[in-house]
Write a protein that holds these residues in place. Structure first.
Motif, short mmCIF file in Angstrom:
data_model
loop_
_atom_site.label_atom_id
_atom_site.label_comp_id
_atom_site.label_asym_id
_atom_site.label_seq_id
_atom_site.Cartn_x
_atom_site.Cartn_y
_atom_site.Cartn_z
N PRO A 22 0.80 -1.23 0.00
CA PRO A 22 0.00 0.00 0.00
C PRO A 22 0.84 1.28 0.00
N LEU A 23 0.25 2.33 -0.52
CA LEU A 23 0.78 3.69 -0.41
C LEU A 23 -0.20 4.47 0.45
N VAL A 24 0.27 4.92 1.61
CA VAL A 24 -0.62 5.49 2.63
C VAL A 24 -0.30 6.96 2.86
N ALA A 25 -1.33 7.80 2.87
CA ALA A 25 -1.13 9.21 3.18
C ALA A 25 -0.64 9.36 4.61
N ALA A 26 0.37 10.20 4.80
CA ALA A 26 0.97 10.39 6.11
C ALA A 26 0.91 11.86 6.50
N ASP A 27 1.27 12.15 7.75
CA ASP A 27 1.32 13.54 8.19
C ASP A 27 2.38 14.28 7.40
N PRO A 28 2.10 15.51 6.96
CA PRO A 28 3.09 16.25 6.18
C PRO A 28 4.35 16.55 6.98
N VAL A 29 5.46 16.57 6.30
CA VAL A 29 6.73 16.98 6.89
C VAL A 29 7.18 18.22 6.14
N GLY A 30 7.13 19.37 6.78
CA GLY A 30 7.43 20.61 6.09
C GLY A 30 6.26 21.07 5.25
N ALA A 31 6.56 21.72 4.15
CA ALA A 31 5.51 22.35 3.35
C ALA A 31 4.81 21.37 2.41
N GLY A 32 5.43 20.24 2.13
CA GLY A 32 4.85 19.32 1.17
C GLY A 32 3.88 18.35 1.81
N SER A 33 3.28 17.51 0.95
CA SER A 33 2.43 16.41 1.44
C SER A 33 3.20 15.11 1.29
N LEU A 34 2.87 14.14 2.14
CA LEU A 34 3.70 12.95 2.25
C LEU A 34 2.87 11.68 2.19
N TRP A 35 3.41 10.68 1.48
CA TRP A 35 2.86 9.33 1.45
C TRP A 35 3.97 8.35 1.80
N ILE A 36 3.61 7.28 2.48
CA ILE A 36 4.57 6.24 2.82
C ILE A 36 4.22 4.98 2.04
#
Length: 312
Positions: A22-36
């Motif tokens: 899976p590719l899971v949405a994660a909490d943003p780090v900095g200004a961008g958006s993050l997926w794990i």
């Protein structure tokens, strides 16, 4: 160089044997958006299972795999696990050479898959030499930890899956040891212009040192991630990818890796081994800072660790 066509062939070949993670949405780090990208959920708890199956299946197609002799691998642990698992599924014997200091959790699992485990030296390079001697004497199929075309193409399927789930991804962050995962991801996304951030420990900067020197060079192997990122130099496929399309190369120290590992467990219950935490460490420690609205996917690539140490 490995191409997207090679990666696509690997995807078709290995699909019946591997998990689509899976590719899971994660909490943003900095200004961008993050997926794990949860590749730690792959068979054997590591991305290397993809390359192992692709190597052995492709070799069988080409008539290179003698089912009576089987395969030989050299590994700090994870590549050995992957190749032993694949060999067991395909019904061929496996012998895996590992350094004497390989984590017990990995050695025990190797044996649980039916592999013969040989301890040799204290670094991957010494286990590799012992494995080469066994191959020369027996004619077994050698399965490299990171630097064979089939191995790299198998790892590249992770990039194809990321693109399928997040077609507008801007950046993929990946840990680098010998460079097989990095080279595979690059082959999967090279035509798209997606940025690759190649993350290494300060203590084992194989790619970073090669980029500075203009060619692969040997580095010392040390630090908390040495068991999984402990190659002495960047592999040929990793270097070819870097020469063709220079990545963003960043380094993270052991403290940042351990902090990232704790954060992955605390925030997401991801049981990352230290090498697998290096990619996330680049974001958490600010070694790579995403731009405004940048869409970032980070690969959590391995979970073969002692769970008792995760909160430490």
């Amino acid at each position: 160089m490995i191409t997207r066509a090679d990666v696509d062939a690997a995807q078709a070949r290995t699909a019946p044997y591997t998990r689509r993670t899976p590719l899971v949405a994660a909490d943003p780090v900095g200004a961008g958006s993050l997926w794990i990208k949860g590749e730690y959920m792959q068979h054997c708890g590591v991305f290397k299972t993809r390359g192992a199956f692709n190597r052995q299946l492709a070799a069988r197609e080409r008539g290179e795999l003698d089912p009576a002799v089987g395969i030989v691998a050299a590994s700090g642990g994870n590549a050995g696990l992957a190749n032993a698992f694949a060999a067991a599924r395909l019904g061929v014997p496996a012998t895996v050479f590992v350094p004497e200091n390989a984590p017990t959790v990995k050695v025990d699992r190797l044996r649980s898959y039916g592999a013969t485990v040989e301890l040799s030296g204290t670094e991957y390079a010494e286990a590799y030499e012992a494995a080469q001697d066994r191959v020369a004497r027996t004619g077994a199929l050698f399965c490299h930890a990171y630097d064979q075309p089939d191995i790299v193409a198998g790892a590249g399927v992770i990039g194809v899956e990321i693109l399928a789930d997040l077609s507008d991804v801007d950046t993929i962050v990946v840990a680098v040891g010998g460079g097989g995962l990095y080279a595979g991801i690059d082959a999967a996304v090279a035509s798209t212009g997606i940025r690759i951030v190649a993350v290494e420990p300060v203590a084992i900067p194989t790619l970073h040192s090669a980029l500075a020197a203009g060619e692969p060079v040997d580095v010392a192997v040390a630090g908390v991630a040495a068991d999984s990122l402990g190659a002495r130099r960047i592999g040929g496929h990793g270097w070819a990818a870097a020469e063709a399309r220079r990545p963003t190369s960043v380094l993270v120290d052991d403290e940042a890796i351990l902090a990232a590992r704790r954060a992955l467990w605390t925030e997401y219950r991801i049981p990352a081994e230290t090498g697998a935490a290096a990619a996330y460490a680049a974001l958490a420690a600010g070694a790579y800072v995403p731009g405004p609205a940048e869409r970032v996917a980070v690969i959590a690539c391995g979970a073969n660790t002692d769970v008792a140490t995760l909160a430490g």
